[in-house]
Design an enzyme around this catalytic site. Sequence first.
Site, PDB file in Angstrom:
ATOM      1  N   LYS A  45      -7.541 103.068  88.995  1.00  0.00           N
ATOM      2  CA  LYS A  45      -8.019 102.005  89.895  1.00  0.00           C
ATOM      3  C   LYS A  45      -7.617 102.314  91.323  1.00  0.00           C
ATOM      4  CE  LYS A  45      -4.177 100.001  91.305  1.00  0.00           C
ATOM      5  NZ  LYS A  45      -3.664  99.939  92.581  1.00  0.00           N
ATOM      6  N   ASP A  56      -1.369  95.159  86.880  1.00  0.00           N
ATOM      7  CA  ASP A  56      -2.683  95.818  86.955  1.00  0.00           C
ATOM      8  C   ASP A  56      -3.329  96.010  85.586  1.00  0.00           C
ATOM      9  OD1 ASP A  56      -2.338  96.247  89.683  1.00  0.00           O
ATOM     10  OD2 ASP A  56      -1.490  98.256  89.397  1.00  0.00           O
TER      11      ASP A  56
END
Length: 315
Positions: A26, A153
């Site tokens: 990401k 996350d």
Amino acid sequence: MTEAWRPDGDDPRAASGPVRVRVPAKINLRLGVGPLRADGYHELNTVYHAISIHDELTARRGDTLSLTMEGEGTGELALDDSNLVIRAARALAAYAGRPAHARLHLRKQIPLAGGLAGGSADAAATLVACDTLWGTGLARDELAAIAATLGSDVPFLIHGGTALGTGRGEAVSPVLARPTSWHWVVAIADGGISTPEAYRELDRLRDRGTAPEPIGSTDGLLAALRQRDPAVLAAALGNDLQAAALSLRPALADTLKAGEAAGALAGIVSGSGPTCVFLTRDAADAERIAGELAAAGVCRQARTAHGPVAGARIA
Ligand code: C5P
């Protein structure tokens, strides 16, 4: 938990062969960091974006829980109970009331402590892989709830795509944008930056009054995403942790300058760094800029990637 556990072989939903899951890295298109909370986390206002650099986790039946690996970080990354893969397998097993028995193998391309959420990605991949291997059949939202206990996350890496993250980052809602592929150059640095260290550095800079103004709302970025014009998106990228990463690693300023000199539309530090990501006009532009960055010697490796891509999925 009083229910008797049945061995894998007796569970009609358990997988008969190995289960392979691919999971992306990401980046944060925008990462707004609020004040430090009482629980030690910072309130975030971020837009996550999954890109096409992948780790792969394979889960096989076993009589105990074991982890092996190859690729990025081999020999450096501990494979014991501190590893997020092992922690994820145990968390899912505890939730499902069954033993955490699996032979896990990780193929890593996402660098360690790079600001690309590699460890969180591996935790997400483990949840999806073991859920199928064991036939626990949890809904994505249940997996995301377990994911949130493993790291801020991790829920995003179950979902993938482009998504708004709030709370400490664990509250994720998808951004519905028209289908567009954005083309990135990812400049991977030597060594890593510890995430807590980057947050502490930002707090220190803010306490001393030397941090830049907080970037604030994600509204402009969300509007830019709808326009499908990379130059517009480039102008809306931002990261409050960039100042901290540059303070810890001043040489990253040279990496950012080199990318922009090579013609990138914009460059930012990814998450807590030290990876820098550059938005480019198209795939050909990305290839050319990656080549120039590699030749300039301002990073360990320059790769191209596109996004958004799916989250942790069976390959
Ligand atoms: O959630 P995760 O375990 O990935 O976070 C690692 C560390 O990063 C936390 O212990 C904290 O120091 C810092 N962090 C933070 N605020 C967040 C997310 C992470 O301060 N929203």
